[in-house]
Design an enzyme around this catalytic site. Structure first.
Site, PDB file in Angstrom:
ATOM      1  N   ASN A 190     106.808  87.815  36.795  1.00 41.08           N
ATOM      2  CA  ASN A 190     107.711  87.949  35.554  1.00 41.08           C
ATOM      3  C   ASN A 190     109.270  88.378  35.752  1.00 41.08           C
ATOM      4  OD1 ASN A 190     105.840  87.119  33.844  1.00 41.08           O
ATOM      5  ND2 ASN A 190     105.141  88.946  34.492  1.00 41.08           N
TER       6      ASN A 190
ATOM      7  N   ASP B 121      98.043  82.551  28.961  1.00 44.32           N
ATOM      8  CA  ASP B 121      98.399  82.881  27.543  1.00 44.32           C
ATOM      9  C   ASP B 121      97.144  81.522  26.934  1.00 44.32           C
ATOM     10  OD1 ASP B 121     100.229  85.027  28.256  1.00 44.32           O
ATOM     11  OD2 ASP B 121     101.486  83.405  28.447  1.00 44.32           O
TER      12      ASP B 121
ATOM     13  N   HIS C  69     106.785  84.058  28.398  1.00 44.87           N
ATOM     14  CA  HIS C  69     105.303  85.011  28.458  1.00 44.87           C
ATOM     15  C   HIS C  69     105.835  86.358  28.523  1.00 44.87           C
ATOM     16  CE1 HIS C  69     102.215  86.171  30.735  1.00 44.87           C
ATOM     17  NE2 HIS C  69     102.903  86.089  31.353  1.00 44.87           N
TER      18      HIS C  69
END
Length: 419
Positions: free
Chosen positions: A177, A205, A233
């Site tokens: 991330n 997800d 995300h």
């Protein structure tokens, strides 16, 4: 020949090789098992030429879960031998040596070799697949902008390394991330690799959303279809049930609106934080599983399943070009196709717009690490780009009122166009 045409030509050769190997399998049942990644390892005579898989952050919690499943054949199939390259930071090399020992001790029949390095140029050499897990975590007092800039530097370096030494047909999945913007940075620094070969993960997800809907509807997860994750995300992502099916039936009219907006959507958006609060660490097994699902379905194909994937925008749904934005896709094998022209109601449009704006902010925060001509690098490598370039300042188009009608919505669910 541009990078996308070169990709296509070599892809045909590789798919032909895989088809011949599958046809040579003793029985239709065993061939299906090899293609799906399930069942026993294929016979020696049925095995394909080895592929090279590189994983960054391989000694971390996600990486540790991931490499054993890759080595067992769960990602690329039970007839696909691999050479596995594990990449870590210099500080993580001691732990990585232990991971390599465990991989060796498992005696995976498909694992032809395993290596460990802290040099990305070495780790990505001739890679056919690269899963970029390693990223700097957010520390105490660190602003999101600082985290973005720090990780963008890492992924710019990795993009340059992939461009320099990886296979020209390499498939790259960004897990670390902020995954969407990290994918943008990596692609912008890899001008010789088709941008659509670089994707970011939103499958975790989607898996979360499918499970929560299955619990609500008292059904098995296998009976839930067409759940969509739009956008980033992050906590702005939009888990969309507008087209969801349960046991083949469109269920949006049966969903309680209060549960949908005030319980379901926030739970999916904040599920990562919920896991951290419960176990004292971020999602690991489920994140690794999402990465396996993503790459397996991308490479081996998933039929008519709607899969959420963060891919470079082509301007559809009013999303700015050159943003990595999660959209519904089909995976026929070796690549993806966007599902286009689904109706978008006013609520969905507002949710999609919110996450689009966040991705714009992230892009602007790391713009100093992007080549000046990054938009040209990304768009010019895409042979499927529309002749009319999408506007750079877009807004989400809202379907007319007729599309909210039950009959019209059901028709739209079955007829989304593909690209």
């Amino acid at each position: 020949m541009n990078v996308a045409r070169r990709f296509g030509a070599r892809l045909v050769q590789r798919l032909g090789c895989r088809w011949l190997a599958t046809e040579a399998t003793a029985s239709p049942k065993s061939a299906a098992g090899a293609a799906s990644g399930s069942g026993a390892v294929g016979k020696l005579s049925d095995l394909l030429p080895p592929l090279r898989v590189a994983v960054t952050g391989a000694a971390g919690q996600i990486g540790y879960q991931l490499v054993t499943r890759i080595a067992s054949g769960e990602m690329l199939g039970k007839n696909q031998p691999i050479h596995l390259s594990c990449i870590e930071t210099p500080q993580g090399m001691k732990a990585l040596r232990g991971v390599v020992m465990e991989l060796e001790d498992c005696a995976f029949p498909l694992l032809k070799s395993v290596s460990a390095t802290d040099q990305v140029d070495k780790g990505f050499a001739d890679a056919d697949f690269a899963i970029l897990v390693g990223a700097k975590p957010r520390g105490p007092g660190m602003e999101r902008r600082d985290l973005l800039a720090s990780n963008a530097q890492i992924f710019a370096e990795q993009g340059r390394a992939l461009n320099k030494v990886a296979s020209r047909e390499v498939r790259v999945l960004v897990v670390g991330n902020p995954a969407n913007t990290n994918a943008l940075v990596a692609a912008a620094n890899a001008p010789d690799i088709w941008a659509e070969q670089i994707t970011a993960m939103s499958r975790l997800d989607q898996n979360r959303a499918i499970t929560q809907l299955a619990l609500k509807m008292h059904c098995d997860v296998a009976e839930v279809e067409r759940v969509i994750i739009w956008g980033n995300h992050s906590t702005t992502q939009y888990p969309d049930l507008s087209h969801a099916l349960v046991r083949g039936e469109w269920i949006r009219p049966r969903i309680d609106e209060d549960w949908y907006r005030n319980e379901f959507i926030p739970r999916i958006q904040k599920r990562g934080a919920e896991v951290i609060e419960a176990r004292g660490a971020s999602s690991a097994a489920s994140a690794a599983n999402g990465a396996i699902d993503h790459m397996r379905d991308l490479w081996l194909g998933a039929g008519n399943k709607w899969l959420s994937m963060s891919v470079p925008s082509d301007g559809s749904y009013g999303i700015d070009a050159c943003l990595w934005y999660s959209v519904p896709c089909l995976c026929p094998g070796a690549h993806f196709r966007r599902i286009l022209e689904l109706p978008v109601d006013e609520f969905s449009a507002s949710m999609m717009e919110r996450t689009r704006k966040e991705l714009i902010e992230e892009r602007d925060a790391v713009r100093h690490l992007l080549p000046r001509d990054y938009e040209r690098i990304i768009s010019m490598s895409n042979p499927l780009a529309r002749s009319q370039q999408p506007k750079q300042s877009a807004s989400i188009p809202v379907a007319d009122s007729a599309s909210n009608d039950t009959q019209a919505s059901m028709k739209a669910v079955g007829s989304g166009k593909r690209k």
